[in-house]
Design an enzyme around this catalytic site. Sequence first.
Site, short mmCIF file in Angstrom:
data_model
loop_
_atom_site.label_atom_id
_atom_site.label_comp_id
_atom_site.label_asym_id
_atom_site.label_seq_id
_atom_site.Cartn_x
_atom_site.Cartn_y
_atom_site.Cartn_z
CG ASP A 137 -8.82 6.25 -1.51
OD1 ASP A 137 -7.63 5.88 -1.62
OD2 ASP A 137 -9.15 7.35 -1.04
N GLY A 138 -7.79 3.37 -0.84
CA GLY A 138 -7.25 2.66 0.32
C GLY A 138 -7.75 3.28 1.61
N GLY A 188 -3.87 9.65 5.72
CA GLY A 188 -2.43 9.53 5.98
C GLY A 188 -1.62 10.23 4.90
CD GLU A 229 -7.95 10.11 0.30
OE1 GLU A 229 -6.94 9.59 -0.18
OE2 GLU A 229 -8.17 10.14 1.51
CE LYS A 257 -2.68 0.38 5.54
NZ LYS A 257 -3.08 0.89 4.25
C1 5RP Z 1 -4.47 9.17 1.59
C2 5RP Z 1 -5.22 8.03 2.16
C3 5RP Z 1 -4.76 6.66 1.83
O1 5RP Z 1 -5.83 5.93 1.33
C4 5RP Z 1 -4.26 6.00 3.10
O2 5RP Z 1 -3.26 6.82 3.66
C5 5RP Z 1 -3.71 4.61 2.82
O3 5RP Z 1 -2.52 4.70 2.11
P1 5RP Z 1 -1.72 3.43 1.62
O4 5RP Z 1 -2.54 2.78 0.59
O5 5RP Z 1 -0.42 4.02 1.09
O6 5RP Z 1 -1.46 2.54 2.81
O7 5RP Z 1 -6.19 8.18 2.86
O8 5RP Z 1 -4.92 10.40 2.07
#
Ligand code: 5RP
Length: 222
Positions: free
Chosen positions: A85-86, A100, A107, A125
């Site tokens: 995940d990001g 976000g 998650e 980030k």
């Molecule tokens: C979603 C998240 C995403 O991992 C976080 O917002 C990052 O998003 P992106 O990869 O679009 O920058 O936590 O709830």
Amino acid sequence: MNQDQLKQAVAKAAIDYILPHLEPRSIIGVGTGSTANFFIDLLAEHKYDFAGAVASSEATAERLKQHGISVHNLNSVQELEFYVDGADECNKHLELIKGGGAALTREKIVAAVAKTFICIADDSKKVAVLGEFPLPVEVIPMARSYVARELLKLGGDPVYRTGVVTDNGNVILDLHNMQITDPRGLEEQINAITGVVCSGLFAQRPADVLLIGSKNGVETLV
Ligand code: 5RP
């Protein structure tokens, strides 16, 4: 390289990381957001090498299905080797702010189950101190004002994310102007507020591997 190319590079690095470990029975946890979407698109090229995925949001489930990757209910999964995940922010201790995209609770659940949580992020980030990105907190709707008053006492400025309902039917308060010097402690304090479902602080269960993309390549932090 632009930000999307960096996200794509870390998504590819995550594929390279998990690929040698994939077995026909493997189920992979998949996150939410634009970086996770790049991962899903690349993962689809290997869809015959593993059994399927658990999704951290309805949006991710939809994208996985569109690629022909079978989506499993977490309750029927015995073992999750990886969760990819990001993040919205990360620090050198692999602690994160997430949510976000409002998917923080699912998650966090999938991350809790996974043996290895691989976080993928571009270098915008990475921060020294978490909190510049407003910290999302998922809240039961009837508790919104109470929780906001409690969050104010912790020193931040909660802002109701209008027009957003989570996949779980709840609302989000974004906590602005926090310098999070003790992420684990703050996570505990927020968890203790009645009406809070989950905060976007991933400190008690941080990532296990952080892949950070920059113009110099992908750095691996463990
Ligand atoms: C979603 C998240 C995403 O991992 C976080 O917002 C990052 O998003 P992106 O990869 O679009 O920058 O936590 O709830």
